[in-house]
Design a protein around this motif. Sequence first.
Motif, PDB file in Angstrom:
ATOM      1  N   MET A 186       0.828  -1.207   0.000  1.00 35.73           N
ATOM      2  CA  MET A 186       0.000   0.000   0.000  1.00 35.73           C
ATOM      3  C   MET A 186       0.866   1.262   0.000  1.00 35.73           C
ATOM      4  O   MET A 186       0.547   2.240  -0.677  1.00 35.73           O
ATOM      5  N   ILE A 187       1.957   1.235   0.750  1.00 33.71           N
ATOM      6  CA  ILE A 187       2.855   2.395   0.789  1.00 33.71           C
ATOM      7  C   ILE A 187       3.480   2.622  -0.589  1.00 33.71           C
ATOM      8  O   ILE A 187       3.505   3.749  -1.098  1.00 33.71           O
ATOM      9  N   ALA A 188       3.970   1.546  -1.191  1.00 34.11           N
ATOM     10  CA  ALA A 188       4.560   1.660  -2.531  1.00 34.11           C
ATOM     11  C   ALA A 188       3.511   2.101  -3.547  1.00 34.11           C
ATOM     12  O   ALA A 188       3.799   2.919  -4.439  1.00 34.11           O
ATOM     13  N   GLY A 189       2.305   1.575  -3.413  1.00 37.24           N
ATOM     14  CA  GLY A 189       1.233   1.952  -4.329  1.00 37.24           C
ATOM     15  C   GLY A 189       0.852   3.413  -4.190  1.00 37.24           C
ATOM     16  O   GLY A 189       0.599   4.100  -5.188  1.00 37.24           O
ATOM     17  N   ALA A 190       0.818   3.901  -2.957  1.00 42.51           N
ATOM     18  CA  ALA A 190       0.517   5.320  -2.725  1.00 42.51           C
ATOM     19  C   ALA A 190       1.583   6.204  -3.347  1.00 42.51           C
ATOM     20  O   ALA A 190       1.283   7.220  -3.987  1.00 42.51           O
ATOM     21  N   ALA A 191       2.845   5.817  -3.196  1.00 41.54           N
ATOM     22  CA  ALA A 191       3.940   6.593  -3.785  1.00 41.54           C
ATOM     23  C   ALA A 191       3.808   6.628  -5.309  1.00 41.54           C
ATOM     24  O   ALA A 191       4.016   7.675  -5.941  1.00 41.54           O
TER      25      ALA A 191
END
Length: 203
Positions: A9-14
């Motif tokens: 999710m963090i990578a996707g948000a970035a």
Amino acid sequence: MTSSTRDKMIAGAADLMSRGGVNATSMRDVVRHTATPRGSISHHFPDGKRQLIAEAVVFAGKQVSIPLEKAMSERGVIGGLRAFVASWRRRLEATGFEAGCPVLAVAVDRYVGEVSDKDDDTAQRHLLDLADGVFADWQQIMHTALLREGLAAERAERLATLVVASIEGTVAMCRASRSAAALDQVQEELETVLAAALARTAK
């Protein structure tokens, strides 16, 4: 729900921030983009969007700083610069010039929280502080590499700022023009400036 879900999710948000900015990146979009359970939002990010965006900034910073520091250590200033530029060129070309820098997106896009957020101004200041810290980290890596090759501290600081500011601005220009031509031109000029500065230290 595992830690890999959180990381995804963090990578996707970035990634979404790099394409559409901070405010175009909603929690719902992140869930859809990463194919993660909607319930994972409250589980992994109890403070909601502001927490996810903040962690995405830190993640994005490390995605650049870790390989940049390695390249500067192993290849020197000029080789490290080439690796830095090449990484942005690959990113731009791989996404059809759709994705830029998520950290820059935080710096230029005023944060507008979701309904659950209580204080957008506080969140905005926090995100700007994080973005500033990421840029400072990249500058410090460049600064350290220049010092290692003999430049005086003040000159190294100015050149490190020049490199980071030039590349960040050029990435935005490349997205607008849908071409890496500006990146090629800026790389050539930065190499000329850095090589001249380093040559003077060898005399």
